[in-house]
Design an enzyme around this catalytic site. Structure first.
Site, PDB file in Angstrom:
ATOM      1  N   ASP A   1      49.937  31.129  37.523  1.00 28.27           N
ATOM      2  CA  ASP A   1      49.458  30.795  38.873  1.00 28.27           C
ATOM      3  C   ASP A   1      50.166  29.559  39.425  1.00 28.27           C
ATOM      4  O   ASP A   1      50.596  28.688  38.680  1.00 28.27           O
ATOM      5  CB  ASP A   1      47.941  30.574  38.866  1.00 28.27           C
ATOM      6  CG  ASP A   1      47.536  29.409  37.979  1.00 28.27           C
ATOM      7  OD1 ASP A   1      48.063  29.320  36.846  1.00 28.27           O
ATOM      8  OD2 ASP A   1      46.705  28.593  38.395  1.00 28.27           O
ATOM      9  N   GLU A   2      50.240  29.500  40.728  1.00 25.77           N
ATOM     10  CA  GLU A   2      50.631  28.308  41.485  1.00 25.77           C
ATOM     11  C   GLU A   2      51.928  27.656  40.975  1.00 25.77           C
ATOM     12  O   GLU A   2      52.063  26.441  40.950  1.00 25.77           O
ATOM     13  CB  GLU A   2      49.492  27.276  41.451  1.00 25.77           C
ATOM     14  CG  GLU A   2      48.219  27.778  42.104  1.00 25.77           C
ATOM     15  CD  GLU A   2      47.052  26.822  41.964  1.00 25.77           C
ATOM     16  OE1 GLU A   2      46.215  26.772  42.877  1.00 25.77           O
ATOM     17  OE2 GLU A   2      46.960  26.129  40.918  1.00 25.77           O
ATOM     18  N   SER A   3      52.876  28.480  40.585  1.00 28.03           N
ATOM     19  CA  SER A   3      54.164  27.955  40.131  1.00 28.03           C
ATOM     20  C   SER A   3      55.091  27.815  41.336  1.00 28.03           C
ATOM     21  O   SER A   3      56.106  28.495  41.466  1.00 28.03           O
ATOM     22  CB  SER A   3      54.761  28.884  39.069  1.00 28.03           C
ATOM     23  OG  SER A   3      55.763  28.223  38.335  1.00 28.03           O
TER      24      SER A   3
END
Length: 411
Positions: free
Chosen positions: A225-227
């Protein structure tokens, strides 16, 4: 008759109580129901004599995955605290505990082939506290404690973003070869492993191998997530190799919904957490989906505007809203048959100790447990809120600090 692993029958007669099931797990679920009946009957009795309502219960779960997630990376929680949470979860028939073991703010599991992950990356936490980590002996103890209560531990190492604690521990994991500073804030999306370096994949394989050896459950959660600073092409290349490593160690890959940009195997378990638009890309038809909607499942969302802890970027989450929804119909475009269950994450940016944890989890996670166990046609808010009103005294008896929401007429 008992064709489901967790199915049981509970018979209460005038002179005896019987629990019948086809498995030890089914017997355990029946015992937990009996425990609640006994304790609640005792706490609310008008005399010194304990009486139980007679009758027969035939029971089995609606979903096979009924989970909780504990973020021990933003703030560290001791083995004793984790065990206490496991005890409470088992009382309400939760059967998976997802362990968020790494993030920008801390690395929480000893990796013998990369010792500085714990020695350096385990030193920090949100707000500048002392942090901490689990030795491999600690982790095995937690896994066994959960297993004894028919709860499966799902380990998560968040990759390739949310990795600052690892990047601060080993310079070679950074593209520039320089270790980052330890981080104690709460912003997200700024960190990434160096996708082009072979050392990165040696690191990933060693971590997955060592943790898998200690985790008998079927899943290994690789985050995803959220990379935000990892270009999509690099993210997908990284995930292609990481997914193969997970499969090499006989685990089913699990990750946040952002994994759908990669070429994921059909058996991958995708965890939905944000908005329905985020699932606009094609999901393999055989992929299972775990519902963890931030607006309904996130236990770190404030109950209301005066809740002393928590965040509210996904809105407020009062007790009724946390209960009064259905995982199979929440997102219209999803195939209901692909939904394996639900999980209630507790992110710990503002959660520092067990009392904080308990205040945000209870009573909302009791509602999530019931959503997971009881079919929608047999659930309604009026009936549930009446039954929940008696559980304040049970939580008081267990010395669990809970949120005394005004929605409930606590008995």
């Amino acid at each position: 008759k008992f064709d489901e692993v967790e199915a049981y029958e509970l018979e209460i007669e005038s002179d005896e109580v019987n629990i019948k099931a086809g498995t030890a797990e089914g017997i355990y679920r029946g015992i937990k129901t009996l425990e609640q009946l006994v304790v609640l009957s005792h706490l609310h009795a008008n005399s010194n004599f304990l009486s139980l309502p007679g009758g027969e219960i035939e029971d089995h779960p609606s979903f096979e995955y009924r989970g909780a997630m504990l973020d021990v990376a933003r703030h560290f929680f001791s083995v004793a605290d984790v065990k206490r949470y496991i005890d409470l979860l088992s009382s309400y028939k939760i059967n998976f505990l997802h362990f968020h073991l790494s993030d920008d703010q801390g690395w929480r599991i000893e990796i013998k082939s990369w010792p500085k992950l714990a020695e350096i990356g385990g030193q920090s936490e949100v707000g500048g506290g002392t942090g901490g980590f689990y030795t491999q002996e600690d982790f095995r103890e937690i896994v066994q404690y959960a297993k004894d209560r028919f709860i499966t531990i799902v380990p998560e190492i968040d990759l390739p973003g949310h990795t600052n604690a690892a990047l601060a521990s080993y310079a070679e994991l950074n593209c520039n070869g320089k270790a980052t500073e330890l981080y104690t804030g709460i912003e997200v999306g700024f960190s990434t492993l160096c996708v082009d370096k072979e050392e990165t994949y040696e690191f990933v394989e060693d971590v997955i191998r060592e943790i898998s050896e200690m985790s008998p459950g079927p899943y290994f959660h690789i985050g995803g997530d959220e990379s935000h600073v990892t270009p999509e092409e690099d993210f997908n290349r990284f995930m292609d190799r990481t997914l193969e490593i997970v499969k090499k160690y006989d685990k089913i890959p699990m990750g946040w919904y952002e994994l759908i940009t990669a070429d994921i195997p059909e058996e991958t378990l995708l965890q939905y957490w944000a908005k329905s638009a985020d699932f606009s890309k094609v999901i393999p038809k055989k992929s299972k989906i775990l519902m963890s909607s931030a607006s309904y499942n996130y236990l770190d969302m404030k109950y209301d505007s005066i809740t002393p802890l928590g965040l509210h970027w996904a809105g407020y989450l009062p007790v009724k809203k946390a209960y009064d929804w259905d995982p199979r119909s929440l997102v219209p475009d999803l195939d209901a048959d692909q939904i394996i269950g639900l999980e209630a994450p507790l992110w710990t940016e503002t959660i520092e100790d067990f009392d904080d944890l308990a205040l945000m989890a209870f009573p909302r996670i009791i509602g999530h447990a019931e959503i997971g166990w009881t079919p929608k046609k047999r659930r309604n808010w009026e009936d549930y809120s009446q039954r929940l009103s008696y559980h304040g005294s049970l939580l008081d008896h267990l010395e669990v600090k809970y949120y005394g929401a005004e929605e409930i007429d606590w008995k």
